[in-house]
Design a protein around this motif. Sequence first.
Motif, short mmCIF file in Angstrom:
data_model
loop_
_atom_site.label_atom_id
_atom_site.label_comp_id
_atom_site.label_asym_id
_atom_site.label_seq_id
_atom_site.Cartn_x
_atom_site.Cartn_y
_atom_site.Cartn_z
N GLY A 83 68.22 79.30 18.43
CA GLY A 83 68.34 77.87 18.14
C GLY A 83 67.52 77.03 19.10
N THR A 84 67.08 75.86 18.60
CA THR A 84 66.29 74.92 19.39
C THR A 84 66.93 73.54 19.30
N ILE A 85 67.06 72.88 20.45
CA ILE A 85 67.59 71.52 20.52
C ILE A 85 66.46 70.59 20.95
N ALA A 86 66.27 69.51 20.21
CA ALA A 86 65.33 68.46 20.57
C ALA A 86 66.09 67.15 20.71
N HIS A 87 65.44 66.12 21.30
CA HIS A 87 66.20 64.90 21.59
C HIS A 87 66.43 64.04 20.36
N THR A 88 65.66 64.23 19.27
CA THR A 88 65.95 63.55 18.00
C THR A 88 65.78 64.56 16.87
N LEU A 89 66.46 64.31 15.75
CA LEU A 89 66.34 65.21 14.61
C LEU A 89 64.93 65.25 14.04
N PRO A 90 64.22 64.11 13.90
CA PRO A 90 62.82 64.20 13.44
C PRO A 90 61.96 65.09 14.33
N ASP A 91 62.16 65.01 15.65
CA ASP A 91 61.40 65.88 16.54
C ASP A 91 61.75 67.35 16.31
N ALA A 92 63.04 67.62 16.12
CA ALA A 92 63.48 68.99 15.85
C ALA A 92 62.85 69.51 14.56
N GLN A 93 62.80 68.67 13.55
CA GLN A 93 62.24 69.10 12.26
C GLN A 93 60.74 69.35 12.36
N VAL A 94 60.04 68.54 13.17
CA VAL A 94 58.60 68.77 13.35
C VAL A 94 58.37 70.10 14.08
N ILE A 95 59.17 70.38 15.10
CA ILE A 95 59.06 71.67 15.79
C ILE A 95 59.27 72.81 14.80
N PHE A 96 60.29 72.69 13.97
CA PHE A 96 60.59 73.74 13.00
C PHE A 96 59.45 73.91 12.00
N ARG A 97 58.93 72.82 11.47
CA ARG A 97 57.87 72.88 10.46
C ARG A 97 56.59 73.51 11.00
N ASP A 98 56.18 73.04 12.20
CA ASP A 98 54.86 73.44 12.72
C ASP A 98 54.88 74.73 13.53
N LYS A 99 56.03 75.04 14.15
CA LYS A 99 56.04 76.13 15.12
C LYS A 99 56.97 77.28 14.72
N VAL A 100 57.67 77.14 13.60
CA VAL A 100 58.50 78.22 13.09
C VAL A 100 58.10 78.55 11.65
N ARG A 101 58.25 77.58 10.76
CA ARG A 101 58.02 77.87 9.35
C ARG A 101 56.54 78.16 9.06
N VAL A 115 60.74 91.47 5.51
CA VAL A 115 61.73 90.56 6.07
C VAL A 115 61.55 89.19 5.38
N PRO A 116 62.04 89.06 4.14
CA PRO A 116 61.80 87.83 3.39
C PRO A 116 62.67 86.66 3.88
N ALA A 117 62.19 85.47 3.63
CA ALA A 117 62.98 84.26 3.90
C ALA A 117 63.98 84.08 2.77
N LEU A 118 65.23 83.85 3.10
CA LEU A 118 66.29 83.70 2.10
C LEU A 118 66.63 82.25 1.81
N ASN A 119 66.03 81.31 2.51
CA ASN A 119 66.32 79.90 2.26
C ASN A 119 65.05 79.09 2.48
N ASP A 120 65.11 77.83 2.13
CA ASP A 120 63.95 76.95 2.27
C ASP A 120 64.44 75.54 2.57
N ASN A 121 64.61 75.22 3.88
CA ASN A 121 64.97 73.85 4.24
C ASN A 121 64.22 73.46 5.51
N THR A 122 64.54 72.30 6.06
CA THR A 122 63.75 71.74 7.16
C THR A 122 64.33 72.01 8.54
N THR A 123 65.46 72.73 8.60
CA THR A 123 66.08 72.95 9.92
C THR A 123 66.50 74.39 10.18
N GLU A 124 66.37 75.29 9.20
CA GLU A 124 66.81 76.67 9.43
C GLU A 124 65.99 77.65 8.61
N LEU A 125 65.66 78.77 9.23
CA LEU A 125 65.01 79.89 8.56
C LEU A 125 65.95 81.08 8.66
#
Length: 504
Positions: A83-101, A115-125
């Motif tokens: 898990g990753t914690i950022a100081h705002t949710l938009p910042d957390a979502q940008v981290i997830f989009r660019d550096k995880v997904r 190892v397929p992805a089982l979901n598709d959202n902006t905060t969890e893989l």
Amino acid sequence: MSAAMERLVGQFSDQLWRLNNLYTITDKGGRRIIFKMNTAQEALFREMHNQNVILKARQRGFTTFIQLFMLDACVFNSDIRAGTIAHTLPDAQVIFRDKVRFPYDNLPDGIKAAVPALNDNTTELLLGNNSGIRVGTSLRSGTLQYLHVSEYGKICAKFPEKAREVRSGALNTIDKDQIVFIESTAEGQDGHFFELCQGARTKKNTGEPLTPMDFKFHFSPWYEDDAYRLAAGSVGIPPSYAEYFGKLRGLGVNLTAEQQAWYVKKSEQQQGDMKREFPSTPDEAFEAAIEGAYYSDQLARMELDKRLTRIPIDTGIPVMTTWDLGLNDSCTIWFVQAVGMELRWIDYYENSGYGLEHYVNELKKRREQHGYVFGDHYFPHDVNNGEISNGKSRFDTLVGLGIQPVAVPRVQNVNDGINATRRMLGKSIIDPVRCEQGLKCLRNYRKEWDEDRATFRDKPLHNWASHGADSFRNFAQGYVEPSIIQPRQRYSRRSSGGGSWQSA
């Protein structure tokens, strides 16, 4: 098994190889490239402990590396939670989009098929091997094997409730043998991030062995980045910068001409934020300005002008004092001498839980031990308020103790007083040893953060730093620029009944 297959299996079993060969990212120019560790990232990989606190300069790539490190752990291991914690949710979502997904989506097709992805959202893989990585602003629930807290210094400064949630919630989701990364630029000498860094630095400096529950300190200065250079000779090095670079040499930091040129030009742009955003040492990172600090530019200018320096006390010049009074909070006193147009701040005292007699005795001690000859004593408007113990006003109590107060009326707009203080700093010299705590207050005096609007309010934050800053501002309003108080009023002086010790 063929030699080629054995080599391939060996490579995929090597996490260092995987991290340097499998993951696609976008560089600063927006181009897709295969991620390769830089020197700072590789140092963290090789020196990693169970719990890691990282004080850094800007753009050192730690967020990218940590996200890929956790993603790799999830892809190549079953039943992992990160898990990753950022100081705002938009910042957390940008981290997830660019550096995880994005890195996951650009893995070789064979790996994604296994190892397929089982979901598709902006905060969890969530992956087919029951491993997953998620982002948020607290992550209190669940159990994690990997935790990353991004820009924790900002969280502590702007969102103290979220910082408390991280400390009491997220850090308790991690077992002592798992992996934690807490990284940030500095945000003043306050809050949990500062405390973590100081504690970890002490253990590192003393060589104390670390348990899995101890944080290991990592520092990444700006000069380790090869990008931070300009052509030698393209920039003149002012004397104040040359002296600063000389001090760094004394600490073992030998900058090249190219690095010095870059630092001078970048500092012209960053001004008071330079040492926070691009620190050369851990100490200056925390001594530098915090975001939203009122006096950052002025203090940075004073440092360059060598006006934060030891000051000899001239016993032939009256010492004036300026106060902030607290009942349940701290009571603070600055000591200042006026020499022509120059103000010399020679001393500072702060304490709490005592009556006025205690603080007057501190003045007497300085008179007896160091020869202080006192002039005027400037107090805020509430000096006329009653004392809880005897019902007398503080004004009358002080007169009875031999102090002749000069009461400074409340300024109509606190920003007028702050601007007067900024101008006052332009003709001030501050002794950084005797005034260490007071200077710390000035550095940390900042605007209040509006969490709902994600911006600073146009009002000061009331915290530990505000007491020392308020007493300093009181002098700017009462002595230096009393004209900002309309109408100009002072309580009349009264006879002290023989309390003339202060000027004897």
